[in-house]
Motif scaffolding. Structure first.
Motif, PDB file in Angstrom:
ATOM      1  N   VAL A  53       0.089   1.316   9.027  1.00 53.33           N
ATOM      2  CA  VAL A  53       0.772   2.614   9.076  1.00 53.33           C
ATOM      3  C   VAL A  53       1.387   2.828  10.460  1.00 53.33           C
ATOM      4  CG1 VAL A  53       0.392   5.114   9.043  1.00 53.33           C
ATOM      5  CG2 VAL A  53      -0.597   3.687   7.247  1.00 53.33           C
ATOM      6  N   ILE A  54       0.657   2.498  11.505  1.00 54.08           N
ATOM      7  CA  ILE A  54       1.171   2.649  12.868  1.00 54.08           C
ATOM      8  C   ILE A  54       2.391   1.765  13.076  1.00 54.08           C
ATOM      9  CG2 ILE A  54       0.654   2.170  15.310  1.00 54.08           C
ATOM     10  CD1 ILE A  54      -2.245   3.177  14.649  1.00 54.08           C
ATOM     11  N   LEU A  55       2.327   0.521  12.622  1.00 60.44           N
ATOM     12  CA  LEU A  55       3.478  -0.388  12.762  1.00 60.44           C
ATOM     13  C   LEU A  55       4.698   0.135  11.995  1.00 60.44           C
ATOM     14  CD1 LEU A  55       1.700  -3.855  12.540  1.00 60.44           C
ATOM     15  CD2 LEU A  55       2.670  -2.754  14.586  1.00 60.44           C
ATOM     16  N   LYS A  56       4.459   0.687  10.821  1.00 57.17           N
ATOM     17  CA  LYS A  56       5.550   1.264  10.028  1.00 57.17           C
ATOM     18  C   LYS A  56       6.166   2.454  10.763  1.00 57.17           C
ATOM     19  CE  LYS A  56       6.482   3.095   5.420  1.00 57.17           C
ATOM     20  NZ  LYS A  56       5.917   3.436   4.113  1.00 57.17           N
ATOM     21  N   ARG A  57       5.337   3.264  11.372  1.00 56.47           N
ATOM     22  CA  ARG A  57       5.828   4.416  12.142  1.00 56.47           C
ATOM     23  C   ARG A  57       6.639   3.959  13.357  1.00 56.47           C
ATOM     24  NH1 ARG A  57       0.282   8.012  11.933  1.00 56.47           N
ATOM     25  NH2 ARG A  57       0.750   9.053   9.964  1.00 56.47           N
ATOM     26  N   GLN A  58       6.165   2.935  14.038  1.00 54.99           N
ATOM     27  CA  GLN A  58       6.902   2.414  15.193  1.00 54.99           C
ATOM     28  C   GLN A  58       8.277   1.893  14.767  1.00 54.99           C
ATOM     29  OE1 GLN A  58       4.083  -0.441  16.742  1.00 54.99           O
ATOM     30  NE2 GLN A  58       3.081   1.079  18.051  1.00 54.99           N
ATOM     31  N   TYR A  59       8.319   1.219  13.636  1.00 52.73           N
ATOM     32  CA  TYR A  59       9.593   0.708  13.117  1.00 52.73           C
ATOM     33  C   TYR A  59      10.538   1.860  12.768  1.00 52.73           C
ATOM     34  CZ  TYR A  59      12.964  -1.744  10.229  1.00 52.73           C
ATOM     35  OH  TYR A  59      14.130  -2.236   9.698  1.00 52.73           O
ATOM     36  N   ALA A  60      10.004   2.911  12.136  1.00 54.23           N
ATOM     37  CA  ALA A  60      10.836   4.067  11.768  1.00 54.23           C
ATOM     38  C   ALA A  60      11.428   4.717  13.013  1.00 54.23           C
ATOM     39  CB  ALA A  60      10.008   5.081  10.975  1.00 54.23           C
ATOM     40  N   MET A  61      10.665   4.778  14.088  1.00 57.03           N
ATOM     41  CA  MET A  61      11.189   5.357  15.329  1.00 57.03           C
ATOM     42  C   MET A  61      12.326   4.497  15.878  1.00 57.03           C
ATOM     43  SD  MET A  61       7.777   6.876  17.200  1.00 57.03           S
ATOM     44  CE  MET A  61       8.572   7.989  18.345  1.00 57.03           C
ATOM     45  N   LYS A  62      12.151   3.191  15.855  1.00 53.59           N
ATOM     46  CA  LYS A  62      13.212   2.291  16.337  1.00 53.59           C
ATOM     47  C   LYS A  62      14.472   2.424  15.497  1.00 53.59           C
ATOM     48  CE  LYS A  62      10.126  -1.148  18.242  1.00 53.59           C
ATOM     49  NZ  LYS A  62       9.438  -2.411  18.003  1.00 53.59           N
ATOM     50  N   GLU A  63      14.290   2.655  14.208  1.00 52.48           N
ATOM     51  CA  GLU A  63      15.429   2.771  13.285  1.00 52.48           C
ATOM     52  C   GLU A  63      15.994   4.191  13.216  1.00 52.48           C
ATOM     53  OE1 GLU A  63      16.920   0.194  11.387  1.00 52.48           O
ATOM     54  OE2 GLU A  63      15.788  -0.916  12.901  1.00 52.48           O
ATOM     55  N   ASP A  64      15.390   5.131  13.914  1.00 46.77           N
ATOM     56  CA  ASP A  64      15.810   6.531  13.923  1.00 46.77           C
ATOM     57  C   ASP A  64      15.743   7.150  12.521  1.00 46.77           C
ATOM     58  OD1 ASP A  64      16.779   8.921  15.137  1.00 46.77           O
ATOM     59  OD2 ASP A  64      18.835   8.416  14.555  1.00 46.77           O
ATOM     60  N   THR A  65      14.705   6.781  11.769  1.00 42.91           N
ATOM     61  CA  THR A  65      14.528   7.340  10.422  1.00 42.91           C
ATOM     62  C   THR A  65      13.290   8.228  10.315  1.00 42.91           C
ATOM     63  OG1 THR A  65      13.321   5.380   9.673  1.00 42.91           O
ATOM     64  CG2 THR A  65      15.717   5.416   9.297  1.00 42.91           C
ATOM     65  N   GLY A  66      12.420   8.181  11.321  1.00 45.95           N
ATOM     66  CA  GLY A  66      11.211   8.986  11.315  1.00 45.95           C
ATOM     67  C   GLY A  66      10.526   8.939  12.673  1.00 45.95           C
ATOM     68  N   TYR A  67       9.808   9.996  12.984  1.00 48.34           N
ATOM     69  CA  TYR A  67       9.117  10.110  14.266  1.00 48.34           C
ATOM     70  C   TYR A  67       7.732  10.681  14.017  1.00 48.34           C
ATOM     71  CZ  TYR A  67      13.637   9.192  16.275  1.00 48.34           C
ATOM     72  OH  TYR A  67      14.825   8.583  16.600  1.00 48.34           O
ATOM     73  N   ALA A  68       6.699   9.936  14.400  1.00 40.68           N
ATOM     74  CA  ALA A  68       5.318  10.369  14.186  1.00 40.68           C
ATOM     75  C   ALA A  68       4.588  10.411  15.518  1.00 40.68           C
ATOM     76  CB  ALA A  68       4.607   9.421  13.229  1.00 40.68           C
ATOM     77  N   TYR A  69       3.826  11.473  15.689  1.00 41.03           N
ATOM     78  CA  TYR A  69       3.094  11.673  16.942  1.00 41.03           C
ATOM     79  C   TYR A  69       1.659  12.072  16.646  1.00 41.03           C
ATOM     80  CZ  TYR A  69       7.833  11.996  18.744  1.00 41.03           C
ATOM     81  OH  TYR A  69       9.144  11.731  19.050  1.00 41.03           O
ATOM     82  N   GLY A  70       0.772  11.605  17.497  1.00 41.99           N
ATOM     83  CA  GLY A  70      -0.595  12.088  17.461  1.00 41.99           C
ATOM     84  C   GLY A  70      -0.681  13.390  18.234  1.00 41.99           C
ATOM     85  N   ILE A  71      -1.570  14.263  17.784  1.00 43.97           N
ATOM     86  CA  ILE A  71      -1.865  15.504  18.496  1.00 43.97           C
ATOM     87  C   ILE A  71      -3.196  15.266  19.208  1.00 43.97           C
ATOM     88  CG2 ILE A  71      -2.315  17.977  18.302  1.00 43.97           C
ATOM     89  CD1 ILE A  71      -0.869  17.853  15.529  1.00 43.97           C
ATOM     90  N   PHE A  72      -3.156  15.262  20.535  1.00 45.55           N
ATOM     91  CA  PHE A  72      -4.330  14.941  21.339  1.00 45.55           C
ATOM     92  C   PHE A  72      -4.727  16.137  22.204  1.00 45.55           C
ATOM     93  CE2 PHE A  72      -2.234  10.942  20.475  1.00 45.55           C
ATOM     94  CZ  PHE A  72      -3.268  10.054  20.232  1.00 45.55           C
ATOM     95  N   LEU A  73      -6.024  16.337  22.374  1.00 44.17           N
ATOM     96  CA  LEU A  73      -6.504  17.365  23.295  1.00 44.17           C
ATOM     97  C   LEU A  73      -6.245  16.907  24.728  1.00 44.17           C
ATOM     98  CD1 LEU A  73      -9.952  18.340  21.721  1.00 44.17           C
ATOM     99  CD2 LEU A  73      -7.823  19.668  21.675  1.00 44.17           C
ATOM    100  N   LEU A  74      -5.714  17.786  25.549  1.00 40.78           N
ATOM    101  CA  LEU A  74      -5.439  17.436  26.948  1.00 40.78           C
ATOM    102  C   LEU A  74      -6.713  17.066  27.698  1.00 40.78           C
ATOM    103  CD1 LEU A  74      -2.748  19.976  28.225  1.00 40.78           C
ATOM    104  CD2 LEU A  74      -2.627  17.482  28.303  1.00 40.78           C
TER     105      LEU A  74
END
Length: 184
Positions: A53-74
């Motif tokens: 899933v992470i690799l698919k998300r990274q590919y989508a970002m490179k292709e400008d088709t999707g952007y996924a981010y983790g929400i992390f506590l500071l």
């Protein structure tokens, strides 16, 4: 890796080392998330699938088709959720659909609203999108409040819009435009 900082959280794209935290988030919230997402195969709850899933998300970002981010506590760098822009459409639309999920132990504390506002900043200033859409089940009052607090406008009801756990579910449709004053 770029981080987008809020007051109590930050967003950053996923890297392969996040697979274990992603799996823990999904396992700990399985019953909750399953009420709002299409049925997931048992293999989804494995490290191998989370890495895929992470690799698919990274590919989508490179292709400008999707952007996924983790929400992390500071304070702790703990992953407490995910937020994404799916189905990015460029000219002539310049729009995307937003989705998010948050660990049940961190709900009703303003984290989701903060994450949505950070993502809108990314969407409208860095990605130069014009419109962000979001769908939410009418019974998901918490998510409706998040969208309204962030400036989304209710546009209507999409009847039997998504099949979840074998049943077609309605979704209230919301949208926000770059000019709507989302960062006010």
């Amino acid at each position: 890796m770029k981080r987008y900082h809020g007051n109590r959280i930050y967003l950053r794209s996923f890297h392969i080392e996040d697979a274990r935290q992603c799996l823990m988030l999904m396992e700990q919230n399985r019953d909750l998330f399953q009420r709002f997402v299409p049925t997931r195969e048992e293999s989804f709850y494995t490290i191998e699938k989370q890495k895929a899933v992470i690799l698919k998300r990274q590919y989508a970002m490179k292709e400008d088709t999707g952007y996924a981010y983790g929400i992390f506590l500071l304070e702790t760098d703990q992953l407490i959720g995910e937020i994404n822009l799916n189905r990015v459409f460029r000219e002539p639309h310049q729009r995307s659909t937003m989705g998010y999920c948050l660990d049940q132990a961190h709900q009703a504390q303003g984290y989701a609203t903060e994450a949505v506002l950070l993502l809108l900043d990314i969407a409208f200033t860095e990605l130069c999108l014009h419109r962000i859409e979001a769908g939410v089940q009418p019974t998901n009052i918490g998510s409706i409040r998040v969208l309204e607090k962030a400036g989304f406008k209710r546009e209507g009801l999409a009847r039997k819009n998504v099949r979840i756990n074998g049943s077609w579910t309605d979704h209230l449709m919301f949208a926000i435009l770059a000019e709507d004053g989302w960062n006010a």
